[in-house]
Design an enzyme around this catalytic site. Structure first.
Site, PDB file in Angstrom:
ATOM      1  N   GLU A   1     -32.780 -39.365  13.394  1.00 30.29           N
ATOM      2  CA  GLU A   1     -33.559 -40.542  13.752  1.00 30.29           C
ATOM      3  C   GLU A   1     -32.917 -41.791  13.184  1.00 30.29           C
ATOM      4  OE1 GLU A   1     -37.366 -41.173  11.853  1.00 30.29           O
ATOM      5  OE2 GLU A   1     -36.952 -39.650  10.363  1.00 30.29           O
TER       6      GLU A   1
ATOM      7  N   LYS B   1     -44.148 -40.127   4.889  1.00 31.86           N
ATOM      8  CA  LYS B   1     -43.819 -41.547   5.015  1.00 31.86           C
ATOM      9  C   LYS B   1     -43.875 -42.173   3.628  1.00 31.86           C
ATOM     10  CE  LYS B   1     -44.619 -45.219   8.401  1.00 31.86           C
ATOM     11  NZ  LYS B   1     -43.432 -45.044   9.252  1.00 31.86           N
TER      12      LYS B   1
ATOM     13  N   ARG C   1     -51.583 -38.392   9.062  1.00 30.77           N
ATOM     14  CA  ARG C   1     -50.227 -38.390   8.506  1.00 30.77           C
ATOM     15  C   ARG C   1     -50.241 -38.905   7.069  1.00 30.77           C
ATOM     16  NH1 ARG C   1     -45.872 -41.481  11.948  1.00 30.77           N
ATOM     17  NH2 ARG C   1     -46.830 -43.295  10.977  1.00 30.77           N
TER      18      ARG C   1
HETATM   19  C1  PLP Z   1     -42.953 -44.758  10.483  1.00 28.64           C
HETATM   20  C2  PLP Z   1     -41.668 -44.143  10.847  1.00 28.64           C
HETATM   21  C3  PLP Z   1     -41.324 -43.864  12.180  1.00 28.64           C
HETATM   22  C4  PLP Z   1     -42.191 -44.278  13.352  1.00 28.64           C
HETATM   23  O1  PLP Z   1     -43.422 -43.634  13.379  1.00 28.64           O
HETATM   24  P1  PLP Z   1     -44.606 -44.213  14.264  1.00 28.64           P
HETATM   25  O2  PLP Z   1     -45.789 -43.386  13.902  1.00 28.64           O
HETATM   26  O3  PLP Z   1     -44.232 -44.055  15.677  1.00 28.64           O
HETATM   27  O4  PLP Z   1     -44.771 -45.643  13.895  1.00 28.64           O
HETATM   28  C5  PLP Z   1     -40.129 -43.215  12.422  1.00 28.64           C
HETATM   29  N1  PLP Z   1     -39.291 -42.877  11.424  1.00 28.64           N
HETATM   30  C6  PLP Z   1     -39.573 -43.141  10.136  1.00 28.64           C
HETATM   31  C7  PLP Z   1     -38.612 -42.733   9.090  1.00 28.64           C
HETATM   32  C8  PLP Z   1     -40.769 -43.777   9.807  1.00 28.64           C
HETATM   33  O5  PLP Z   1     -41.056 -44.035   8.529  1.00 28.64           O
END
Ligand code: PLP
Length: 344
Positions: free
Chosen positions: A224, A188, A86
């Protein structure tokens, strides 16, 4: 490099989610086309050029994963290869050089080993949260990709993210968007978080755990939470659904729950639409992420309406099973699907 083994001056059985200046962090530098081998340093500050693209143009990305102390004393990393992949996708989206999976995992292992005295004990519910990140650095002023980059990993011992552990939390929908439909929501990157600070603060000001974002194009479907994905369980307890959208950050916890719901709980597990108007169709809801683990959603406020899934103390049976399965695998108490656990 001196690795300390004395007990740190904090209660590792009773942690929140707060910064701790741990002993060692990993740093690698990219210049002239390649990453160097990286070194460990005790310095928790960075000295970077005032024109660094990460400071002005948001050219940066990060990751979050945890190391867990197992019953037998060994240490688990949970799916670090997925975090490496990722981060490579985030780097690609922001024109930053990718860090190889091998270098990423090696850096994480080095940081855990060098800070092992901060790893919360088995049974405490805590873990060592790792924060890898890549930033554009070097002299610059124009809008372009940076001449140099830093890849670093540091760690912080943590307890549960939302205070109260596996206790239902209430959320509120926000009229704001964290990412555009074809923007950077799937990467991210800090820019998405800058956009979510104000909605998050407004939600907390109204005593909600966080804001829920709706799909940025129509504002009719759930996307989300600021730092966690969402899932819902159907009334008959047989379907696990998590929103599908190009502006959602693909959570590794969500990916894992999709698999566990299908293969361990025998549910139909799909990515699909969760209309905000359909809340009454679902029996359970939860937020999931590395930091949030699984946080049951007690209720969702949308406009004037407050929809209640769980009371203060009630945790849905499917949410509970998913939580036990996931956490059991992370701490080495339940059998992990092939490749999910990497020993430090
Ligand atoms: C990091 C993140 C998550 C959670 O991802 P994981 O890989 O499960 O830790 C969910 N939403 C956003 C916006 C994120 O930055």
């Amino acid at each position: 490099m001196h690795i300390r083994t004395d007990a740190p001056d904090l209660d590792l059985n009773n942690l929140g989610f707060a910064y701790v200046n741990t002993d060692w962090r990993y740093r690698a530098h990219w210049k002239g086309g390649a990453w160097d081998a990286g070194t460990m340093t005790e310095d928790n500050t960075l000295r970077i050029a005032e024109g660094a693209t990460s400071l002005h143009y948001g050219q940066q990305c990060f990751e979050g994963l945890k190391a867990y102390r197992c019953k037998d004393g060994s240490i688990n990393l949970f799916r670090p290869d997925e975090n490496a992949k990722r981060m490579a996708r985030s780097c690609e989206r922001l024109l930053m050089p990718e860090v190889s999976e091998a270098q990423f995992i090696d850096a994480c292992k080095q940081v855990v080993k060098a800070n092992e005295r901060f790893l919360p004990p088995y049974g405490s519910g805590g873990s060592l949260y790792l924060r890898p990140f890549v930033i554009g650095v070097g002299d610059n002023i124009g809008i372009r990709t940076a001449p140099e980059f830093i890849f670093s990993v540091f760690c912080v011992p943590v307890g549960p993210y939302f205070k109260g552990g596996l206790k239902p939390q209430n959320f509120v929908t926000t009229p704001y968007d964290r990412a555009a439909p074809q923007g950077t929501g799937a990467a991210k990157v800090g820019g998405n978080y800058a956009a979510s600070l104000m909605p998050g603060m407004e939600a907390k000001g109204k005593h909600f755990a966080d804001a829920i974002y709706l799909d940025p194009a129509t504002h009719t479907k759930i996307e989300e939470v600021g730092a966690a994905n969402l899932f819902v369980i159907s009334k008959d307890g047989k379907r696990f659904v998590t929103p599908r959208s190009p502006s959602i950050l693909a959570s590794i916890t969500k990916l894992s729950l999709l698999w566990l719901a299908q293969h361990r709980l025998g549910l139909e597990a799909i990515e699909g639409d969760v209309p905000i108007a359909s809340l009454a169709d679902w029996a359970e809801a939860g937020a999931c992420g590395t930091a949030a683990v699984i946080t049951p959603i007690g209720g969702i406020q949308h406009g004037e309406h407050f929809h209640i899934f769980h009371s203060e103390t009630d945790i849905g049976p499917v949410t509970r099973k998913l939580y036990d399965e996931l956490v059991g695998i992370q701490y080495g108490d339940r059998e992990a699907p092939a490749g999910w656990v990497v020993k430090v």
